[in-house]
Every structure is written in structure tokens, then in C-alpha cells.
Design an enzyme around this catalytic site. Sequence first.
Site, PDB file in Angstrom:
ATOM      1  N   GLU A   1     -24.434  -2.490 -55.638  1.00 55.26           N
ATOM      2  CA  GLU A   1     -23.963  -3.695 -54.932  1.00 55.26           C
ATOM      3  C   GLU A   1     -22.843  -3.315 -53.983  1.00 55.26           C
ATOM      4  O   GLU A   1     -22.070  -2.408 -54.273  1.00 55.26           O
ATOM      5  CB  GLU A   1     -23.530  -4.760 -55.950  1.00 55.26           C
ATOM      6  CG  GLU A   1     -22.509  -4.309 -57.001  1.00 55.26           C
ATOM      7  CD  GLU A   1     -21.073  -4.342 -56.549  1.00 55.26           C
ATOM      8  OE1 GLU A   1     -20.791  -4.962 -55.517  1.00 55.26           O
ATOM      9  OE2 GLU A   1     -20.230  -3.709 -57.232  1.00 55.26           O
TER      10      GLU A   1
ATOM     11  N   LEU B   1      -8.757  -0.727 -41.085  1.00 54.18           N
ATOM     12  CA  LEU B   1      -7.691   0.038 -40.439  1.00 54.18           C
ATOM     13  C   LEU B   1      -6.403  -0.782 -40.430  1.00 54.18           C
ATOM     14  O   LEU B   1      -5.555  -0.580 -39.572  1.00 54.18           O
ATOM     15  CB  LEU B   1      -8.097   0.396 -39.002  1.00 54.18           C
ATOM     16  CG  LEU B   1      -9.058   1.578 -38.835  1.00 54.18           C
ATOM     17  CD1 LEU B   1      -9.390   1.790 -37.368  1.00 54.18           C
ATOM     18  CD2 LEU B   1      -8.470   2.867 -39.424  1.00 54.18           C
TER      19      LEU B   1
ATOM     20  N   GLY C   1      -0.934  -1.495 -44.796  1.00 56.84           N
ATOM     21  CA  GLY C   1      -0.406  -2.485 -45.732  1.00 56.84           C
ATOM     22  C   GLY C   1       0.192  -1.829 -46.954  1.00 56.84           C
ATOM     23  O   GLY C   1       0.839  -0.774 -46.854  1.00 56.84           O
TER      24      GLY C   1
ATOM     25  N   CYS D   1     -12.277  -2.341 -57.849  1.00 56.87           N
ATOM     26  CA  CYS D   1     -13.236  -1.268 -57.529  1.00 56.87           C
ATOM     27  C   CYS D   1     -12.602   0.016 -57.010  1.00 56.87           C
ATOM     28  O   CYS D   1     -12.782   1.074 -57.621  1.00 56.87           O
ATOM     29  CB  CYS D   1     -14.257  -1.778 -56.518  1.00 56.87           C
ATOM     30  SG  CYS D   1     -15.291  -3.073 -57.186  1.00 56.87           S
TER      31      CYS D   1
ATOM     32  N   LYS E   1      -6.007  -9.444 -52.733  1.00 57.19           N
ATOM     33  CA  LYS E   1      -6.302  -9.720 -51.322  1.00 57.19           C
ATOM     34  C   LYS E   1      -6.499 -11.229 -51.192  1.00 57.19           C
ATOM     35  O   LYS E   1      -6.595 -11.929 -52.212  1.00 57.19           O
ATOM     36  CB  LYS E   1      -7.522  -8.918 -50.858  1.00 57.19           C
ATOM     37  CG  LYS E   1      -8.839  -9.339 -51.470  1.00 57.19           C
ATOM     38  CD  LYS E   1      -9.961  -8.534 -50.830  1.00 57.19           C
ATOM     39  CE  LYS E   1     -11.299  -9.098 -51.211  1.00 57.19           C
ATOM     40  NZ  LYS E   1     -12.406  -8.365 -50.622  1.00 57.19           N
TER      41      LYS E   1
HETATM   42  C1  UDX Z   1     -14.753  -3.359 -52.463  1.00 54.59           C
HETATM   43  C2  UDX Z   1     -15.863  -3.020 -51.455  1.00 54.59           C
HETATM   44  O1  UDX Z   1     -15.490  -3.468 -50.161  1.00 54.59           O
HETATM   45  C3  UDX Z   1     -17.179  -3.621 -51.897  1.00 54.59           C
HETATM   46  O2  UDX Z   1     -18.205  -3.280 -50.991  1.00 54.59           O
HETATM   47  C4  UDX Z   1     -17.476  -3.071 -53.289  1.00 54.59           C
HETATM   48  O3  UDX Z   1     -18.717  -3.373 -53.749  1.00 54.59           O
HETATM   49  C5  UDX Z   1     -16.387  -3.506 -54.240  1.00 54.59           C
HETATM   50  O4  UDX Z   1     -15.148  -2.959 -53.764  1.00 54.59           O
HETATM   51  P1  UDX Z   1     -13.157  -5.442 -52.915  1.00 54.59           P
HETATM   52  O5  UDX Z   1     -12.553  -4.661 -54.030  1.00 54.59           O
HETATM   53  O6  UDX Z   1     -13.511  -6.870 -53.168  1.00 54.59           O
HETATM   54  O7  UDX Z   1     -14.523  -4.757 -52.410  1.00 54.59           O
HETATM   55  O8  UDX Z   1     -12.120  -5.428 -51.714  1.00 54.59           O
HETATM   56  P2  UDX Z   1     -12.023  -4.882 -50.215  1.00 54.59           P
HETATM   57  O9  UDX Z   1     -12.112  -6.003 -49.267  1.00 54.59           O
HETATM   58  O10 UDX Z   1     -12.931  -3.757 -49.983  1.00 54.59           O
HETATM   59  O11 UDX Z   1     -10.505  -4.370 -50.207  1.00 54.59           O
HETATM   60  C6  UDX Z   1     -10.082  -3.352 -51.095  1.00 54.59           C
HETATM   61  C7  UDX Z   1      -8.605  -3.105 -50.948  1.00 54.59           C
HETATM   62  O12 UDX Z   1      -8.282  -2.520 -49.702  1.00 54.59           O
HETATM   63  C8  UDX Z   1      -7.745  -4.354 -51.044  1.00 54.59           C
HETATM   64  O13 UDX Z   1      -6.622  -4.054 -51.838  1.00 54.59           O
HETATM   65  C9  UDX Z   1      -7.329  -4.631 -49.615  1.00 54.59           C
HETATM   66  O14 UDX Z   1      -6.097  -5.308 -49.515  1.00 54.59           O
HETATM   67  C10 UDX Z   1      -7.215  -3.216 -49.075  1.00 54.59           C
HETATM   68  N1  UDX Z   1      -7.390  -3.124 -47.616  1.00 54.59           N
HETATM   69  C11 UDX Z   1      -8.586  -3.452 -47.053  1.00 54.59           C
HETATM   70  C12 UDX Z   1      -6.354  -2.640 -46.823  1.00 54.59           C
HETATM   71  O15 UDX Z   1      -5.255  -2.332 -47.317  1.00 54.59           O
HETATM   72  N2  UDX Z   1      -6.565  -2.505 -45.479  1.00 54.59           N
HETATM   73  C13 UDX Z   1      -7.750  -2.820 -44.886  1.00 54.59           C
HETATM   74  O16 UDX Z   1      -7.855  -2.650 -43.653  1.00 54.59           O
HETATM   75  C14 UDX Z   1      -8.789  -3.317 -45.694  1.00 54.59           C
END
Ligand code: UDX
Length: 496
Positions: A148, A269, A272, A279, A339
Site C-alpha cells: 500500500e 522538499l 521542517g 511508517c 502531520k
Molecule cells: C507515508 C507514505 O507517504 C505512504 O505512501 C506510506 O504508505 C506510509 O508512509 P505517512 O506516514 O502518512 O505516509 O506520511 P507522509 O505524508 O509521507 O509524511 C511522512 C513524514 O514526513 C511526516 O512526518 C511529514 O511531516 C514529513 N514531511 C513530509 C516533511 O517533513 N517534509 C515534506 O516535504 C514531506
Amino acid sequence: MEIAVIGAGHVGLVCAACLAGIGHRVRVQDIDGDRVEELARGETPFLEPGLDELLGEGRKSGRLSFHTDPADALPDAKLIFICVPTWTNGDTADLSAVVAAASAVAKHAADDAVLVNRSTSPVGTLEYIRTLVEEERGSALDVVSNPEFLAEGTAVADFLAPYRIVIGAWEEWAVERLVEAYRPILDGLLPEPTRRWVKGREATRTIPVPLLITAPETAELTKYAANAFLAVKISFINEMATIADRFGADVDEVSTALGLDPRIGPHFLAAGLGWGGSCFPKDILVLKGMAETSGVSARILSAANEVNTDQRRWVVHKLRSNLKTLLGRRVALLGLSFKPNTDDIRNAPALEIADDLVRLNVHVRAFDPAVTRLPAPLDGSVEIAADPIAAATGADALVVATEWPQFADLPLAELRAVMRVPLLIDGRNCIDPDRARAAGFIYVGVGRGGGDVLPINGRASGAATGESRQDPASLTPMHPAMPAGRPTTDPAGAGR
Ligand code: UDX
């Protein structure tokens, strides 16, 4: 098609609700009796845009039902999805939930059922499941791996309008069964109750959805590789943010420029507080562990992980450098979820920051639009406020830890007025620095040019001077067409 989904967590429920939404009859099975009762009563256990509505429609149509006993959920199913958690022990995956689910399938599945593993599991797990099921049943069952790619907050759209579907299998007919179930999704022909949840994806998705049929090992590795690549991308930009701080550059502008190159792309990109959630942290560790136990040194993954650990300390570091002493300080923390658009606090940077601050004898008052309770021991040490103003009253600093969209429009002048020291630490670069400064804040963003500096006596002053910043007028142009320094609209002359 008759379908069973084992596991009523984030992945399982989204999967079940969407499959019911496109016309299948779905039985969800979970060992947690309270959760099953809650779902049967019509309650949705967590926040996920679109899920509550789809579950409601599924119940109303009679296509969705919830069970604790696998004997009620599995026998009629043509496809059985395993969507249970894979926990970790350090860098090793704990497959006990997957094994228990596979064992239930071995006992209760029909001979022509196909088992679909959607739980993120190390390479080789499908082979292991196949063997376990065959040993327990005394006969073989077809199994496929179908990772997934559901991100929290957009999981419904990710399921219904995916960027690709990956199926790892040994048997062609088992793939065909899954493809038949996914047909409306693959062709982009979603029925009405589901169509509304994919609005806004038209520009970015491809129809028919790319379908990749691979060996099971490849599908299993693809899932880890996707998450690891995204995590590396984030750690990369966070490292650039640290460098940008030293040189007075703006990492957000660097990101914009990088993202315009189609070879790089604009997503993931945003500098933060580092990646969190359920995950990335565990998947990166397990992939690293998998590589290392097979003799491969995963150097990029190790570095990405190190950068992420350091990034979690950024807030405390900035508070220290601005407030000098933290003893007895009061901090308002805006955002607790890992998030926006979710109430999930698993591995949320905000919780780690709160924990660090509490240990340093800082009083923390937090506000989050969706999280109103904290787990022990933080529930006893962090106060939850009803709104941002209540959180900020009497505070020495306002820390933004989650980029909830509404935080971009915070009433900054009102917040400034109730605070003791007007320090704004924007851990997600989601506040306009000019607005913050105009409201009288000292603004510190991630990699946004070193940040303003609070005068030693701690008095509020709009005058911002970057530690390492040169007078723009003193810079020599690198190229005749390039103006010396950067034009600034900041009345204090400091720019961003
Ligand atoms: C992730 C994957 O995106 C998804 O495809 C997988 O199946 C499950 O894991 P998720 O954990 O819901 O999903 O969050 P995601 O939106 O990917 O963000 C992960 C982390 O990265 C968050 O802590 C978010 O704040 C951080 N992030 C994301 C950043 O710091 N900068 C960014 O540009 C994007």
C-alpha cells in the site's frame, strides 16, 4: 466480489471502505472487540478525510460488515487482504500479527481464495506466509504481495486514484483476481459515492493506472524503497536548511528552484522538524537492518536517519540560543499530530519536543485542532489548551510543530499581545515571516536565513539581525547581471 480484510487499522479500514465503495461486499475482521463494536455502531476510530462518509455508505448499503471471529469473515471471500501492523524490535520487523492473520487464513479460507499481503513486511515475507499457510492447511493457497502507498490525510484518494499499483506474485490467475477487484480504479471509472474523493487528482494521475506485476521480492522491496526515498529527500532538504542557516540563504526558495526541475520534482522538499508518523521511522530502520544482515552497508539510510534525529533537536536548540536559559520558561506548542489532517501522534516530532522541554523544566501548553489528549506520561506534564491564544498566554515562545492549514492565518497580533516574550519558532515554515515581524515577533524559521536574534536582555524588538549575515550592500556581484545582495522589504533591513 466477496472480500475479507483482516485488520481494522488505518490501512485496513481505508482499503475496506473504498472496496465497498466501488461495489464489493467486504467483511472486516479484527481481534480488537471494542474497535469492531465501535465500527458496527457507526463510529470511525480516527480522523481520515472521506473515511467516515465511505464507512457510513458501506454500512447503509449492507456491503460492509465488521467481525471479530475469522470464521464469520473469511470463508466466502475470494480475496483476503492482510492489513495488520508490523511492529519493530529495533531494526528487526516483528511479524507476529502477520503470522496470526496468515494462520487464520489457513484455517478459514476457501480453496480458491487468494491471500493478499498489504502489511509492510521484509523481503521474503510472502514466501514465509505461503509456507506457513501450506503447512497449517495441508494444501497450498495462492498468495500475492500488494504494497500500500496510502499516506495519512490523503489515504482515500491514494487508494481510489493511485499513482501505480504493484502486485508481486507467482501465479498469473491470482493477479487476475486482484486486477478484477481493482478494475474501476485501474480504469478511473469510479462509481458516484467514491468519485468525489478523488477530485483534485485529475492533473497528477495517469489513467489507466500503471500496473506493475513483479516477483514478490521486488514488490516487497518497492514499498520500503518508496518510503526510504521520500525520507532521504526530506533529510536532504533538512540538511540544506542547516547549511542555509549558516549562510543566510532561504531553503524554501532553494526547494522551489529545485522542484522546478522535473528530474527532482517539487514534493517532499519541505524543510521542517524531520519525518515522523507510523511508517517512515520504522521502515527506514527495518530496510537498513535487512540490508545489514545481508552484508550490505546502507550508508544513505544511516545518514538520513542521523539527520532526522538531529532535526528533532532543532526546536530546543533554537529556544536555547534565543532565550539563553530554559529553566522556568513557558512554551506554547502549536500542533501535536505528526502531520496535518490527522489525529495520529505516533512518532510525532511535537511529542518528542514536548518531552525534551518537560525534562528541561519548561512548562508546555499545547494546542492541536484534532488531538485533545496525550498519552502517559505526557498527559500529566503537558497542558492542553482550548485554542492558540489560551496556549500562548504568558508564554516565552510560540513553537509551531505541525503545519495545520489554519496556522497560516493565526491572529499574530493577538498572540503577540498575550505573550511574555514575542519569540516565534516556526518548525514547519508555515507562517509568513513578514506577517510575523509586522506583528512584533522575533521570527525563526527552518533554514530561512539564520532567523532573527532576540537581544541578550530578552526584550522584544522588531530589529532582526542574522548572526552570520553580511550587509547586503557589501556583497560583490558574482555576475554583472546579478544585483548586489538581495532586495529586502523588511523594514529592519534584515530580509528573511
Ligand atoms: C507515508 C507514505 O507517504 C505512504 O505512501 C506510506 O504508505 C506510509 O508512509 P505517512 O506516514 O502518512 O505516509 O506520511 P507522509 O505524508 O509521507 O509524511 C511522512 C513524514 O514526513 C511526516 O512526518 C511529514 O511531516 C514529513 N514531511 C513530509 C516533511 O517533513 N517534509 C515534506 O516535504 C514531506
